[in-house]
Scaffold this motif. Structure first.
Motif, PDB file in Angstrom:
ATOM      1  N   LYS A   1     -12.489 -14.806   3.770  1.00 38.05           N
ATOM      2  CA  LYS A   1     -13.114 -15.037   5.083  1.00 38.05           C
ATOM      3  C   LYS A   1     -14.291 -14.092   5.310  1.00 38.05           C
ATOM      4  CE  LYS A   1      -9.416 -14.653   7.756  1.00 38.05           C
ATOM      5  NZ  LYS A   1      -8.728 -14.547   9.056  1.00 38.05           N
TER       6      LYS A   1
ATOM      7  N   ARG B   1      -6.875 -13.681   1.565  1.00 39.89           N
ATOM      8  CA  ARG B   1      -7.436 -14.598   2.575  1.00 39.89           C
ATOM      9  C   ARG B   1      -8.532 -13.877   3.382  1.00 39.89           C
ATOM     10  NH1 ARG B   1      -9.401 -18.660   4.175  1.00 39.89           N
ATOM     11  NH2 ARG B   1      -9.204 -19.203   6.357  1.00 39.89           N
TER      12      ARG B   1
ATOM     13  N   GLY C   1     -11.595  -0.704   0.239  1.00 46.93           N
ATOM     14  CA  GLY C   1     -10.257  -1.091   0.681  1.00 46.93           C
ATOM     15  C   GLY C   1     -10.061  -0.758   2.148  1.00 46.93           C
ATOM     16  N   LEU C   2      -8.923  -1.122   2.695  1.00 44.09           N
ATOM     17  CA  LEU C   2      -8.649  -0.841   4.116  1.00 44.09           C
ATOM     18  C   LEU C   2      -7.157  -0.939   4.394  1.00 44.09           C
ATOM     19  CD1 LEU C   2      -9.547  -3.895   6.375  1.00 44.09           C
ATOM     20  CD2 LEU C   2      -9.054  -4.029   3.926  1.00 44.09           C
TER      21      LEU C   2
ATOM     22  N   GLY D   1      -9.164  -7.044  10.390  1.00 45.28           N
ATOM     23  CA  GLY D   1      -9.391  -6.568   9.014  1.00 45.28           C
ATOM     24  C   GLY D   1     -10.573  -7.295   8.386  1.00 45.28           C
ATOM     25  N   THR D   2     -10.670  -8.579   8.665  1.00 46.55           N
ATOM     26  CA  THR D   2     -11.792  -9.374   8.131  1.00 46.55           C
ATOM     27  C   THR D   2     -13.111  -8.844   8.701  1.00 46.55           C
ATOM     28  OG1 THR D   2     -10.330 -11.256   7.942  1.00 46.55           O
ATOM     29  CG2 THR D   2     -12.688 -11.736   7.996  1.00 46.55           C
TER      30      THR D   2
ATOM     31  N   GLY E   1      -3.272  -9.411  11.401  1.00 42.87           N
ATOM     32  CA  GLY E   1      -3.148 -10.832  11.722  1.00 42.87           C
ATOM     33  C   GLY E   1      -3.992 -11.308  12.890  1.00 42.87           C
ATOM     34  N   HIS E   2      -4.958 -10.492  13.340  1.00 41.21           N
ATOM     35  CA  HIS E   2      -5.830 -10.888  14.458  1.00 41.21           C
ATOM     36  C   HIS E   2      -7.289 -11.015  14.030  1.00 41.21           C
ATOM     37  CE1 HIS E   2      -2.553 -10.100  17.267  1.00 41.21           C
ATOM     38  NE2 HIS E   2      -2.358  -8.973  16.605  1.00 41.21           N
ATOM     39  N   GLY E   3      -7.542 -10.921  12.744  1.00 38.98           N
ATOM     40  CA  GLY E   3      -8.927 -11.047  12.273  1.00 38.98           C
ATOM     41  C   GLY E   3      -9.686  -9.725  12.226  1.00 38.98           C
TER      42      GLY E   3
ATOM     43  N   LEU F   1      -4.811  -1.467   8.121  1.00 39.86           N
ATOM     44  CA  LEU F   1      -4.703  -1.533   9.590  1.00 39.86           C
ATOM     45  C   LEU F   1      -3.307  -1.073  10.004  1.00 39.86           C
ATOM     46  CD1 LEU F   1      -6.062  -5.103  10.466  1.00 39.86           C
ATOM     47  CD2 LEU F   1      -7.341  -2.972  10.366  1.00 39.86           C
TER      48      LEU F   1
ATOM     49  N   ASN G   1      -0.471 -10.012  -2.338  1.00 46.74           N
ATOM     50  CA  ASN G   1      -1.030  -9.672  -1.015  1.00 46.74           C
ATOM     51  C   ASN G   1      -1.946 -10.808  -0.533  1.00 46.74           C
ATOM     52  OD1 ASN G   1      -1.973  -8.479   1.309  1.00 46.74           O
ATOM     53  ND2 ASN G   1      -2.467  -6.511   0.350  1.00 46.74           N
ATOM     54  N   VAL G   2      -1.299 -11.859  -0.076  1.00 44.27           N
ATOM     55  CA  VAL G   2      -2.030 -13.078   0.303  1.00 44.27           C
ATOM     56  C   VAL G   2      -2.909 -12.833   1.529  1.00 44.27           C
ATOM     57  CG1 VAL G   2      -1.751 -15.504   0.957  1.00 44.27           C
ATOM     58  CG2 VAL G   2      -0.179 -14.481  -0.655  1.00 44.27           C
ATOM     59  N   ALA G   3      -2.446 -11.985   2.459  1.00 43.32           N
ATOM     60  CA  ALA G   3      -3.235 -11.720   3.676  1.00 43.32           C
ATOM     61  C   ALA G   3      -4.578 -11.091   3.293  1.00 43.32           C
ATOM     62  CB  ALA G   3      -2.466 -10.818   4.617  1.00 43.32           C
ATOM     63  N   GLU G   4      -4.557 -10.123   2.379  1.00 41.99           N
ATOM     64  CA  GLU G   4      -5.817  -9.476   2.003  1.00 41.99           C
ATOM     65  C   GLU G   4      -6.714 -10.438   1.211  1.00 41.99           C
ATOM     66  OE1 GLU G   4      -7.656  -7.286   2.836  1.00 41.99           O
ATOM     67  OE2 GLU G   4      -8.847  -6.488   1.191  1.00 41.99           O
TER      68      GLU G   4
ATOM     69  N   GLU H   1       0.806  -1.225   0.000  1.00 42.81           N
ATOM     70  CA  GLU H   1       0.000   0.000   0.000  1.00 42.81           C
ATOM     71  C   GLU H   1       0.837   1.272   0.000  1.00 42.81           C
ATOM     72  OE1 GLU H   1      -3.464   0.435  -0.386  1.00 42.81           O
ATOM     73  OE2 GLU H   1      -3.000  -1.550  -1.117  1.00 42.81           O
TER      74      GLU H   1
END
Ligand SMILES: CC(=O)SCCNC(=O)CCNC(=O)[C@H](O)C(C)(C)COP(=O)(O)OP(=O)(O)OC[C@H]1O[C@@H](n2cnc3c(N)ncnc32)[C@H](O)[C@@H]1OP(=O)(O)O
Length: 178
Positions: free
Chosen positions: A139, A135, A89-90, A102-103, A98-100, A92, A130-133, A33
């Protein structure tokens, strides 16, 4: 608000330094980003004009029990001669990733946009790396639609993006409504 305590709320004036850091500081913005420095007065100007809640775009803070975790944003995108959708978009703060959260924030944003606007589609695209986004979008209930090749220029190269969407009809009924 959700069971996790995550909530969205309007941007206050004292949130501006955090928004500035998340969008104008390479470390805070994160690997995908960071798009170069921008006009440092841009966010304050936007806030003075509309409180970040204009007709065609918006931004809300992500809050956890009074603590700022970051922001969600959206803007109107043309999808046909008389059709539009939201692109969302977002970002954090690094400690909150990594704590959920963002989901949760993406779930809340979609509900908010479908509750308060008549749009039928919310889309989100993210860099293929950007695998985290990706995923997190899955979710949150988004559907992966495909790869947008050579879609966005960042840090010296054209990058592939992955496109996701949520339609009004994809949303689970709100358990609190009849
Ligand atoms: C449409 C867009 O807005 S694109 C831009 C998105 N924003 C950014 O990239 C800014 C920096 N990153 C962030 O702000 C956040 O990390 C977000 C928004 C991407 C995700 O929010 P988070 O709260 O961190 O996500 P959350 O914790 O719910 O889930 C992350 C998932 O990705 C997984 N993940 C994280 N990093 C990686 C990785 N490098 N490789 C594989 N999986 C990963 C996690 O294990 C987790 O999956 P799991 O729940 O199955 O274990």
């Amino acid at each position: 608000m959700t069971e996790t305590g995550v909530a969205l709320r309007p941007v206050h004036e004292d949130d501006l330094p955090m928004l500035e850091a998340l969008t104008n500081d390479p470390q805070a913005a994160g690997a995908f980003e960071w798009h170069g420095w921008h006009d440092p007065h841009f966010l304050r100007r936007r806030w003075s004009e509309s409180g970040m809640l204009a007709a065609d775009n918006g931004m809300l803070m992500i809050d956890l029990d009074g603590q700022r975790l970051g922001f969600v944003s959206w803007h109107k995108t043309r999808s046909g001669s008389t059709s539009y959708c939201w692109n969302a978009g977002l970002v954090l703060i690094p400690e909150a990733r990594g704590h959920g959260y963002g989901t949760e924030a993406q779930r809340l944003l979609v509900r908010y946009l479908f509750a308060h606007t008549q749009m039928n589609r919310v889309e989100a695209s993210t860099e293929a790396g950007n695998v985290a986004e990706q995923r997190s979008l899955t979710k949150a209930g988004f559907t992966r639609e495909g790869v947008l090749r050579g879609y966005a220029f960042r840090d010296g190269a054209w990058r592939d993006h992955v496109l996701y969407s949520m339609l009004r009809s994809d949303l689970d009924p709100d358990p609190e409504r009849d």
